[in-house]
Design an enzyme around this catalytic site. Structure first.
Site, PDB file in Angstrom:
ATOM      1  N   LYS A  87      34.972  39.811  36.087  1.00  0.00           N
ATOM      2  CA  LYS A  87      34.637  39.335  37.623  1.00  0.00           C
ATOM      3  C   LYS A  87      33.517  39.710  38.132  1.00  0.00           C
ATOM      4  CE  LYS A  87      37.782  41.054  41.776  1.00  0.00           C
ATOM      5  NZ  LYS A  87      38.789  41.952  41.908  1.00  0.00           N
TER       6      LYS A  87
HETATM    7  C1  E4P Z   1      40.697  41.168  45.396  1.00  0.00           C
HETATM    8  O1  E4P Z   1      40.180  41.228  43.838  1.00  0.00           O
HETATM    9  C2  E4P Z   1      40.004  41.943  45.433  1.00  0.00           C
HETATM   10  O2  E4P Z   1      40.449  43.455  44.603  1.00  0.00           O
HETATM   11  C3  E4P Z   1      41.031  43.384  46.659  1.00  0.00           C
HETATM   12  O3  E4P Z   1      42.310  41.466  46.875  1.00  0.00           O
HETATM   13  C4  E4P Z   1      40.562  43.193  48.221  1.00  0.00           C
HETATM   14  O4  E4P Z   1      41.369  43.237  49.325  1.00  0.00           O
HETATM   15  P1  E4P Z   1      40.787  43.857  50.378  1.00  0.00           P
HETATM   16  O5  E4P Z   1      40.248  43.470  51.405  1.00  0.00           O
HETATM   17  O6  E4P Z   1      42.309  44.779  51.007  1.00  0.00           O
HETATM   18  O7  E4P Z   1      40.400  45.217  49.762  1.00  0.00           O
END
Ligand code: E4P
Length: 218
Positions: A87
């Site tokens: 990622k």
């Molecule tokens: C994406 O991969 C992130 O891990 C996540 O969805 C972020 O979510 P949040 O905005 O609830 O922190």
């Protein structure tokens, strides 16, 4: 549509896996910190533990923000387990690193995407997944679901293979709206996924079926 769970909590990952509909996991540094996972060795071991619970893709995020650092960390993460997807944040060096990884057949998830232009760059660099953040756009009175639709349409028009992974999902309704917008994947905490089970007519209908059965069979 694929369902990923957005957590680093092993119990929640096991619960979603037991349901039989889980296709993968996404994590980020904040989710790892929430579980108290710190130190490089513990972090890498935690990713391995997640990979042993699920059979699908597991996104593990780099911390570096410079090209060499992202490549170094990404190679290390990818070597951990075949399920790992590296990622990478949507920044200039991140896009360069995604291009490098795609040429090496290392799968990537381009994260922190908030605009169609960013999604276009991620696809051109060869990202496996692009992660537009629905909830965080809604938080600032923008339209997260509209962004999902824009990216889906753009990728379809140009034939990009990058999968649209709707992230920052906050509710069961978000999941439904993402299916309507054509997202390939949603990544969600456990509760919105479990919310898909619920309907009052299911509860009342089941109660009546069981009551009628008992009237004749007890
Ligand atoms: C994406 O991969 C992130 O891990 C996540 O969805 C972020 O979510 P949040 O905005 O609830 O922190």
């Amino acid at each position: 549509m694929k369902f990923f769970i957005d957590t680093a909590n092993l119990n929640e990952i096991r619960e979603a896996q037991d349901l039989g509909v889980l296709d993968g996991v996404t994590t980020n540094p904040s989710l790892m910190a929430k579980e108290g996972i710190k130190g490089k060795e513990n972090i890498l071991n935690h990713y391995k533990a997640i990979c042993e619970i699920v059979s699908g893709d597991v996104s593990a995020e780099v911390i570096a923000t410079d090209y060499e650092g992202i490549v170094r960390e990404g190679l290390e993460l990818a070597a951990l387990h075949p399920s790992i997807v590296v990622k990478v944040p949507m920044i200039k060096d991140g896009i360069k690193a995604i291009k490098y990884f795609s040429e090496k057949n290392i799968r990537t998830n381009c994260t922190l995407v908030f605009s169609p232009g960013q999604a276009l760059l991620a696809a051109k660099a060869g990202a496996t997944y692009v992660s537009p953040f629905v909830g965080r756009l809604d938080d600032i009175a923008s339209d997260g679901i509209a962004l999902i639709k824009q990216i889906v349409d753009m990728y379809m028009f140009y034939g990009y293979e990058t999968e649209v992974l709707a992230a920052s999902i906050r509710s069961t309704q978000h999941i439904i709206q993402c299916t309507e917008a054509g997202a390939d994947v949603i990544t969600s905490p456990l509760q919105p996924i479990l919310g898909l089970l619920n309907h009052p007519l299911t509860d009342s209908g089941l109660k009546k079926f069981l009551d009628d059965y008992k009237k004749l069979n007890s």
